[in-house]
Design a protein around this motif. Sequence first.
Motif, PDB file in Angstrom:
ATOM      1  N   GLY A  55       0.801  -1.274   0.047  1.00 32.98           N
ATOM      2  CA  GLY A  55       0.123   0.070  -0.224  1.00 32.98           C
ATOM      3  C   GLY A  55       0.900   1.068   0.007  1.00 32.98           C
ATOM      4  N   ALA A  56       0.221   2.575  -0.398  1.00 36.44           N
ATOM      5  CA  ALA A  56       1.220   3.630  -0.401  1.00 36.44           C
ATOM      6  C   ALA A  56       1.171   4.036   1.148  1.00 36.44           C
ATOM      7  CB  ALA A  56      -0.051   4.776  -0.844  1.00 36.44           C
ATOM      8  N   GLN A  57       0.502   3.727   2.201  1.00 32.92           N
ATOM      9  CA  GLN A  57       0.661   4.040   3.572  1.00 32.92           C
ATOM     10  C   GLN A  57       1.990   3.529   3.978  1.00 32.92           C
ATOM     11  OE1 GLN A  57      -0.463   6.120   5.403  1.00 32.92           O
ATOM     12  NE2 GLN A  57      -2.049   5.296   6.793  1.00 32.92           N
ATOM     13  N   GLU A  58       2.189   2.212   3.783  1.00 33.72           N
ATOM     14  CA  GLU A  58       3.619   1.781   4.238  1.00 33.72           C
ATOM     15  C   GLU A  58       4.664   2.594   3.734  1.00 33.72           C
ATOM     16  OE1 GLU A  58       5.452  -2.537   4.848  1.00 33.72           O
ATOM     17  OE2 GLU A  58       5.162  -2.063   2.564  1.00 33.72           O
TER      18      GLU A  58
ATOM     19  N   ASN B 129      -3.698  17.698   4.188  1.00 30.37           N
ATOM     20  CA  ASN B 129      -3.121  16.656   3.455  1.00 30.37           C
ATOM     21  C   ASN B 129      -3.644  15.419   4.015  1.00 30.37           C
ATOM     22  OD1 ASN B 129      -1.197  15.222   1.928  1.00 30.37           O
ATOM     23  ND2 ASN B 129       0.454  17.030   2.031  1.00 30.37           N
ATOM     24  N   TYR B 130      -3.010  14.246   3.449  1.00 34.34           N
ATOM     25  CA  TYR B 130      -3.375  12.948   4.003  1.00 34.34           C
ATOM     26  C   TYR B 130      -2.443  12.904   5.343  1.00 34.34           C
ATOM     27  CZ  TYR B 130      -4.069   7.795   4.185  1.00 34.34           C
ATOM     28  OH  TYR B 130      -4.553   6.521   4.564  1.00 34.34           O
ATOM     29  N   GLN B 131      -2.943  12.585   6.464  1.00 33.23           N
ATOM     30  CA  GLN B 131      -2.372  12.765   7.704  1.00 33.23           C
ATOM     31  C   GLN B 131      -1.150  12.305   7.830  1.00 33.23           C
ATOM     32  OE1 GLN B 131      -5.090  12.142  11.254  1.00 33.23           O
ATOM     33  NE2 GLN B 131      -3.393  12.725  12.557  1.00 33.23           N
TER      34      GLN B 131
ATOM     35  N   GLU C  64       1.625  11.081  -5.408  1.00 33.39           N
ATOM     36  CA  GLU C  64       0.561  11.122  -6.558  1.00 33.39           C
ATOM     37  C   GLU C  64      -0.458   9.955  -6.882  1.00 33.39           C
ATOM     38  OE1 GLU C  64       3.523  13.198  -9.764  1.00 33.39           O
ATOM     39  OE2 GLU C  64       4.620  11.911  -8.422  1.00 33.39           O
ATOM     40  N   VAL C  65      -0.960   9.478  -5.755  1.00 25.94           N
ATOM     41  CA  VAL C  65      -1.905   8.332  -5.764  1.00 25.94           C
ATOM     42  C   VAL C  65      -3.013   8.545  -6.544  1.00 25.94           C
ATOM     43  CG1 VAL C  65      -0.808   7.412  -3.466  1.00 25.94           C
ATOM     44  CG2 VAL C  65      -2.928   8.807  -3.589  1.00 25.94           C
ATOM     45  N   TYR C  66      -3.545   9.788  -6.772  1.00 19.06           N
ATOM     46  CA  TYR C  66      -4.794   9.931  -7.692  1.00 19.06           C
ATOM     47  C   TYR C  66      -4.378  10.387  -8.900  1.00 19.06           C
ATOM     48  CZ  TYR C  66      -6.883  10.166  -3.044  1.00 19.06           C
ATOM     49  OH  TYR C  66      -7.255   9.928  -1.691  1.00 19.06           O
ATOM     50  N   LYS C  67      -2.913  10.131  -9.335  1.00 23.45           N
ATOM     51  CA  LYS C  67      -2.484  10.504 -10.883  1.00 23.45           C
ATOM     52  C   LYS C  67      -3.494   9.410 -11.552  1.00 23.45           C
ATOM     53  CE  LYS C  67       1.432  11.280 -13.645  1.00 23.45           C
ATOM     54  NZ  LYS C  67       0.744  10.941 -14.554  1.00 23.45           N
TER      55      LYS C  67
ATOM     56  N   SER D  29       8.492   9.609  -6.037  1.00 28.50           N
ATOM     57  CA  SER D  29       6.894   9.859  -6.547  1.00 28.50           C
ATOM     58  C   SER D  29       6.140   8.603  -5.692  1.00 28.50           C
ATOM     59  CB  SER D  29       6.545  10.108  -7.803  1.00 28.50           C
ATOM     60  OG  SER D  29       6.184   9.012  -8.428  1.00 28.50           O
ATOM     61  N   LEU D  30       5.030   8.834  -5.279  1.00 27.63           N
ATOM     62  CA  LEU D  30       4.188   7.685  -4.503  1.00 27.63           C
ATOM     63  C   LEU D  30       3.040   7.228  -5.367  1.00 27.63           C
ATOM     64  CD1 LEU D  30       3.653   5.983  -1.909  1.00 27.63           C
ATOM     65  CD2 LEU D  30       2.123   8.137  -1.317  1.00 27.63           C
ATOM     66  N   GLY D  31       2.954   6.256  -5.947  1.00 25.81           N
ATOM     67  CA  GLY D  31       2.036   5.775  -6.496  1.00 25.81           C
ATOM     68  C   GLY D  31       1.121   4.347  -6.076  1.00 25.81           C
ATOM     69  N   VAL D  32      -0.004   4.030  -6.359  1.00 22.18           N
ATOM     70  CA  VAL D  32      -0.782   3.039  -5.735  1.00 22.18           C
ATOM     71  C   VAL D  32      -1.676   2.294  -6.580  1.00 22.18           C
ATOM     72  CG1 VAL D  32      -2.690   4.289  -4.670  1.00 22.18           C
ATOM     73  CG2 VAL D  32      -1.701   2.405  -3.640  1.00 22.18           C
ATOM     74  N   MET D  33      -2.173   1.180  -6.382  1.00 20.97           N
ATOM     75  CA  MET D  33      -3.210   0.446  -7.187  1.00 20.97           C
ATOM     76  C   MET D  33      -4.465   0.904  -6.635  1.00 20.97           C
ATOM     77  SD  MET D  33      -1.381  -0.982  -9.420  1.00 20.97           S
ATOM     78  CE  MET D  33      -2.819  -1.582 -10.284  1.00 20.97           C
ATOM     79  N   SER D  34      -4.598   1.374  -5.342  1.00 20.92           N
ATOM     80  CA  SER D  34      -5.820   1.739  -4.534  1.00 20.92           C
ATOM     81  C   SER D  34      -6.855   2.676  -5.127  1.00 20.92           C
ATOM     82  CB  SER D  34      -5.627   2.297  -3.157  1.00 20.92           C
ATOM     83  OG  SER D  34      -4.803   1.361  -2.494  1.00 20.92           O
ATOM     84  N   LYS D  35      -6.310   3.798  -5.739  1.00 21.09           N
ATOM     85  CA  LYS D  35      -7.094   4.960  -6.078  1.00 21.09           C
ATOM     86  C   LYS D  35      -7.608   5.082  -7.505  1.00 21.09           C
ATOM     87  CE  LYS D  35      -6.334   6.339  -1.700  1.00 21.09           C
ATOM     88  NZ  LYS D  35      -7.500   6.198  -0.499  1.00 21.09           N
ATOM     89  N   ALA D  36      -6.754   5.407  -8.445  1.00 15.77           N
ATOM     90  CA  ALA D  36      -7.514   5.584  -9.632  1.00 15.77           C
ATOM     91  C   ALA D  36      -7.557   4.292 -10.433  1.00 15.77           C
ATOM     92  CB  ALA D  36      -6.243   6.220 -10.353  1.00 15.77           C
TER      93      ALA D  36
ATOM     94  N   LEU E  16      -6.095  -4.705  -2.962  1.00 12.17           N
ATOM     95  CA  LEU E  16      -4.514  -5.585  -3.340  1.00 12.17           C
ATOM     96  C   LEU E  16      -3.591  -5.127  -2.420  1.00 12.17           C
ATOM     97  CD1 LEU E  16      -4.341  -5.355  -7.223  1.00 12.17           C
ATOM     98  CD2 LEU E  16      -5.354  -7.168  -5.660  1.00 12.17           C
ATOM     99  N   ARG E  17      -3.474  -3.739  -1.781  1.00  5.36           N
ATOM    100  CA  ARG E  17      -2.582  -3.117  -0.760  1.00  5.36           C
ATOM    101  C   ARG E  17      -1.166  -3.192  -1.610  1.00  5.36           C
ATOM    102  NH1 ARG E  17      -4.256  -0.277   0.596  1.00  5.36           N
ATOM    103  NH2 ARG E  17      -3.005   0.375   2.282  1.00  5.36           N
ATOM    104  N   VAL E  18      -1.274  -2.690  -2.968  1.00  2.87           N
ATOM    105  CA  VAL E  18      -0.019  -2.541  -3.561  1.00  2.87           C
ATOM    106  C   VAL E  18       0.305  -0.950  -3.873  1.00  2.87           C
ATOM    107  CG1 VAL E  18       1.332  -3.143  -5.643  1.00  2.87           C
ATOM    108  CG2 VAL E  18       0.331  -4.760  -4.477  1.00  2.87           C
TER     109      VAL E  18
END
Length: 374
Positions: free
Chosen positions: A84-87, A109-111, A191-194, A215-222, A228-230
């Motif tokens: 996940g992006a959080q980690e 911002n995200y806390q 940039e998780v909503y990119k 840059s931070l990306g993730v499978m969760s958002k867009a 998946l927590r990736v």
Amino acid sequence: MKLNDFKLECYFGQYEFTAPYLLTQSDCESMTTNELLSLEPGAKEDYLNQWLGYTETWGDPELRELIAGLYKGMAAEDILVFHGAQEAIFGYMNVMLQEGDHMIAMYPNYQSAYEVANSVPNCEFSKWYIKDDGEKWTLDFDELERLIKPNTKVLAVNSPNNPTGYTFTNAEIKKLCEICKRYDLYLFADEVYKGLEMDGEKREWMADEYDKCVSLGVMSKAYGLAGLRVGWLASKDHEVLENVVKFKHYMSICDSAPSEFLSKVALKHSDELLQRSIDIIQDNLKLVDEFFERYPNLFEKKAITCGPVAYHKLLIDMPVKEFCQLAVDKKGVLLLPSDIYGMDDQYFRMGYGRKGVPESLAKFEEFLIEEKFV
Ligand SMILES: Cc1ncc(COP(=O)(O)O)c(C=O)c1O
């Protein structure tokens, strides 16, 4: 290390799986494993044969290559995959911030972007406020420069921003990177909503523009694949990545093999999945726009051009926290009031990426009528 409670996660912990009408979610509509696997011929059979041993700490090599392919100038070795992006945020901030450092974060911002700074003794944190100009959210770059101090180490930005939807243009990304270069700052670009640009300007990933940026990306958002927590960090700064991977050894160690497999399938169909999310948001936006047109005395609408969330203003005397509480208590409609972002004002977040938005919006309207707000 003592961390303050993560207000958003505490709030969602209470309501996300009990409130029936979710009108504030930031992740786009998800899908079943079956639907995802159907995108790729042969993927179902391969998934059933997926080996379930430990995986590589840096992430599956083919997955890293696919992630790198999203960028202009990244290769697989520039990518570090996380649970996940959080980690990734937690690892990066822990590695980067020490006693005596100063960091700046776009705010709200995200806390987790700034809470590690608050937990490090003598680590100072300044807010670069996103401001409401009456119509839209804006940022003042001169103000950013005034916030920079000799010990400023990290600037954390989030674009498209959660919760305001503020999104840097490509010209602003260049400007931001120039400022970071001039003051020798590390740039943390969440940039998780990119990928959810709806204004016709495809944004560059910031790590493609500046070597000291991750840059931070993730499978969760867009992509709508939060389960998946990736997530990942992408950067040309390998010293930073090497330090963060050592921190990861004390967190998840490595990622989940089935999730990595499914992420690879998704990224092979990246454009298709992003377009699916954009279509859902745009359909919902039409209804939301009509909704706000009906209630100009109750709300000040903030338009969005990118991403799934917007941050609107409640115009009546009642504190927005109370208003949102009433909506969830009376009708099961979940909104997110500004106190969750540590703000004492009248804004609340709405999210448009879910297929249930029309039904939730109708319930919200019922709530307004039954409680005599309109
Ligand atoms: C801006 C931002 N960054 C990071 C995250 C964390 O993402 P994930 O839940 O995929 O770890 C979120 C989740 O809401 C977010 O809004």
